[in-house]
Design an enzyme around this catalytic site. Structure first.
Site, PDB file in Angstrom:
ATOM      1  N   TYR A 141      44.623  12.922 -19.865  1.00 43.52           N
ATOM      2  CA  TYR A 141      43.421  12.094 -19.943  1.00 43.52           C
ATOM      3  C   TYR A 141      43.161  11.322 -18.653  1.00 43.52           C
ATOM      4  O   TYR A 141      42.037  10.966 -18.360  1.00 43.52           O
ATOM      5  CB  TYR A 141      43.547  11.092 -21.093  1.00 43.52           C
ATOM      6  CG  TYR A 141      43.197  11.634 -22.451  1.00 43.52           C
ATOM      7  CD1 TYR A 141      43.950  12.648 -23.028  1.00 43.52           C
ATOM      8  CD2 TYR A 141      42.110  11.130 -23.159  1.00 43.52           C
ATOM      9  CE1 TYR A 141      43.636  13.135 -24.278  1.00 43.52           C
ATOM     10  CE2 TYR A 141      41.793  11.610 -24.416  1.00 43.52           C
ATOM     11  CZ  TYR A 141      42.550  12.611 -24.977  1.00 43.52           C
ATOM     12  OH  TYR A 141      42.236  13.093 -26.213  1.00 43.52           O
ATOM     13  N   LYS A 191      56.316  20.220 -25.276  1.00 42.05           N
ATOM     14  CA  LYS A 191      56.208  21.661 -25.021  1.00 42.05           C
ATOM     15  C   LYS A 191      57.197  21.976 -23.908  1.00 42.05           C
ATOM     16  O   LYS A 191      56.836  22.471 -22.820  1.00 42.05           O
ATOM     17  CB  LYS A 191      54.750  22.011 -24.649  1.00 42.05           C
ATOM     18  CG  LYS A 191      54.448  23.489 -24.550  1.00 42.05           C
ATOM     19  CD  LYS A 191      54.436  24.221 -25.879  1.00 42.05           C
ATOM     20  CE  LYS A 191      54.277  25.710 -25.649  1.00 42.05           C
ATOM     21  NZ  LYS A 191      54.426  26.523 -26.875  1.00 42.05           N
ATOM     22  N   ASP A 223      53.571  23.322 -30.928  1.00 44.09           N
ATOM     23  CA  ASP A 223      52.964  24.365 -31.779  1.00 44.09           C
ATOM     24  C   ASP A 223      53.700  24.455 -33.111  1.00 44.09           C
ATOM     25  O   ASP A 223      53.080  24.529 -34.181  1.00 44.09           O
ATOM     26  CB  ASP A 223      52.942  25.726 -31.044  1.00 44.09           C
ATOM     27  CG  ASP A 223      54.269  26.108 -30.401  1.00 44.09           C
ATOM     28  OD1 ASP A 223      55.183  25.258 -30.326  1.00 44.09           O
ATOM     29  OD2 ASP A 223      54.386  27.274 -29.964  1.00 44.09           O
ATOM     30  N   ASP A 247      46.495  13.336 -29.888  1.00 40.90           N
ATOM     31  CA  ASP A 247      45.085  13.412 -30.286  1.00 40.90           C
ATOM     32  C   ASP A 247      44.899  14.564 -31.272  1.00 40.90           C
ATOM     33  O   ASP A 247      44.285  14.409 -32.336  1.00 40.90           O
ATOM     34  CB  ASP A 247      44.225  13.628 -29.037  1.00 40.90           C
ATOM     35  CG  ASP A 247      42.751  13.765 -29.373  1.00 40.90           C
ATOM     36  OD1 ASP A 247      42.248  12.942 -30.163  1.00 40.90           O
ATOM     37  OD2 ASP A 247      42.111  14.704 -28.858  1.00 40.90           O
ATOM     38  N   ASP A 251      44.384  14.380 -35.763  1.00 33.64           N
ATOM     39  CA  ASP A 251      43.261  14.947 -36.529  1.00 33.64           C
ATOM     40  C   ASP A 251      43.786  15.919 -37.591  1.00 33.64           C
ATOM     41  O   ASP A 251      43.320  15.928 -38.729  1.00 33.64           O
ATOM     42  CB  ASP A 251      42.278  15.695 -35.620  1.00 33.64           C
ATOM     43  CG  ASP A 251      41.088  14.836 -35.211  1.00 33.64           C
ATOM     44  OD1 ASP A 251      41.280  13.614 -35.028  1.00 33.64           O
ATOM     45  OD2 ASP A 251      39.970  15.380 -35.076  1.00 33.64           O
TER      46      ASP A 251
HETATM   47  C1  IPM Z   1      40.513   9.696 -30.536  1.00 35.44           C
HETATM   48  C2  IPM Z   1      39.264  10.352 -29.990  1.00 35.44           C
HETATM   49  C3  IPM Z   1      39.139  10.035 -28.505  1.00 35.44           C
HETATM   50  C4  IPM Z   1      40.360  10.607 -27.799  1.00 35.44           C
HETATM   51  C5  IPM Z   1      37.832  10.561 -27.856  1.00 35.44           C
HETATM   52  C6  IPM Z   1      36.608  10.037 -28.561  1.00 35.44           C
HETATM   53  C7  IPM Z   1      37.778  10.261 -26.392  1.00 35.44           C
HETATM   54  O1  IPM Z   1      39.278  11.708 -30.244  1.00 35.44           O
HETATM   55  O2  IPM Z   1      40.640   8.470 -30.418  1.00 35.44           O
HETATM   56  O3  IPM Z   1      41.342  10.411 -31.095  1.00 35.44           O
HETATM   57  O4  IPM Z   1      40.393  11.789 -27.455  1.00 35.44           O
HETATM   58  O5  IPM Z   1      41.316   9.841 -27.592  1.00 35.44           O
HETATM   59 MG    MG Z   2      40.859  12.347 -31.445  1.00 34.40          MG
END
Ligand code: IPM
Ligand code: MG
Length: 368
Positions: A141, A191, A223, A247, A251
């Protein structure tokens, strides 16, 4: 206690979910007799519209003079074609960096009353209680060099995954300390079979483990971890990983909780001279512009983030636990938004917020 909080509603559903989280904070401050000082600022697309930058200097100054920041979400489709440096998301990355909140705590719980909301089998999801610790201010990032150069078939894009050992150590220690207060098991995700970066990560975690003999450390390749999270989620305790892996895995893990609308997060770094941990609190979900302004958004991730603020920044454990218990009661009563696929009519964002406030127990003294 004086609670000085900056609210950055942001874009899309950000304003409506933070409104409910703020109402919960006001309710708690009222019940427990805390003084709440709220400031509001601009971040993301809203800031680009008003001030032509996703992270105005004024927002930075406010965030640095406040103890804790509550953030909604950033991102709007109108900026989709722009390079990363001009998008609303840049504001989010900049504020994380400015506050130096290097550890992003993302708890994932499978509530009994939400088992049916997950597409996974109940028997697999039941009992899941994971804390993902995502490194937040390094890695791909932020790494340099980055950018796109050249043209035609030779056009080349570069991003750099950079970690210094000190950056791995500080988030590693945070994860070990947190594991110590929970199930005493820590899984480090990397990884290391491909990336030098991950080899340093793994070596550093292994070295730290000597200082935490009471915590069992294991390592998983990312993975494989993605697969194990779905195969045996209830076997994990604390996961620690670098920025991008965290990240992605968080999710994925939201599927265990029934909806990404359920995942709160706390980003912390340094302790301020007044003893408070400076923190940034934000739902894991995005700005969901497609449902913005319709009362459909689930406010529980934002409310959970407010509870995390009470816990981590202000050390108000009783108040935080009361909010979490109220969330649990609201879920058990079936007062949920459409993302959780309720049996009957879904509740609105405001109705869920109201139900949580109603379910917060006053402290014993106030009960008389
Ligand atoms: C998160 C989001 C952010 C990230 C985006 C919106 C930049 O996906 O907080 O998980 O990638 O950190
Ligand atoms: Mg995210």
């Amino acid at each position: 206690m004086e609670l000085k909080i900056l609210v950055l509603p942001g874009d899309g559903i950000g304003p409506e979910v933070t409104r409910e989280a703020v109402r919960v904070l006001e309710h708690v401050a009222d019940k427990w007799g805390h003084a709440l000082t709220l400031r509001e600022g601009l971040l993301g697309g809203a800031a680009i519209h008003a001030a032509r930058t996703p992270f105005p200097d004024e927002t930075k100054a406010l965030a640095l003079e406040t103890d804790a920041t509550l953030l909604g979400a950033v991102g709007l489709p109108e900026f989709d074609e722009l390079p990363p440096s001009q998008r609303p998301e840049k504001g989010l990355l900049d504020i994380r960096k400015a506050l130096d909140v290097y550890a992003n705590l993302r708890p994932v719980q499978a509530y009994e009353s939400l088992l049916e909301s997950s597409p996974l089998k109940n028997a697999i999801v039941r009992g899941t209680d994971i804390l993902i610790v995502r490194e937040l201010t390094g890695g791909l990032y932020f790494g340099q060099p980055r950018g796109i150069s050249g043209s035609g078939a030779g056009e080349t894009a570069v991003n750099s995954m950079v970690y210094r050992r000190s950056e791995i150590e500080r988030v590693g220690r945070m994860a070990f300390d947190l594991a110590r207060k929970r199930g005493k098991r820590l899984t480090s995700v990397d990884k290391a079979n491909v990336l030098e970066n991950s080899q340093l990560w793994r070596r550093t975690m292994t070295r730290l483990a000597a200082d935490y003999p009471d915590v069992a450390l294991d390592h998983l390749l990312v993975d494989n971890c993605a697969m194990q999270l779905i195969l045996r989620p209830s076997s994990f305790d604390v996961l620690v990983t670098e920025n991008l892996f965290g990240d992605i895995l968080s999710d994925e893990a939201s599927v265990l909780a029934g909806s990404i609308g359920m995942l709160p997060s706390a980003s912390i770094g340094k302790r301020l001279p007044n003893g408070v941990w400076r923190g940034l609190y934000e739902p894991v979900h995005g700005s969901a512009p497609d449902i913005a302004g319709q009362g459909k958004a689930n406010p529980l991730a934002a409310i959970g983030s407010a509870a995390a603020m009470l816990q981590y920044s202000f050390g108000l454990l009783e108040e935080a636990a009361a909010v979490e218990a109220a969330v649990r009661r609201t879920l058990a009563a079936g007062r949920v938004t459409a993302d959780l696929k309720p049996a009957g009519e879904p509740a609105t964002t405001e109705q869920v917020g109201q139900a949580v406030r109603n379910a917060i127990d006053p402290p014993r003294a106030a009960r008389g």
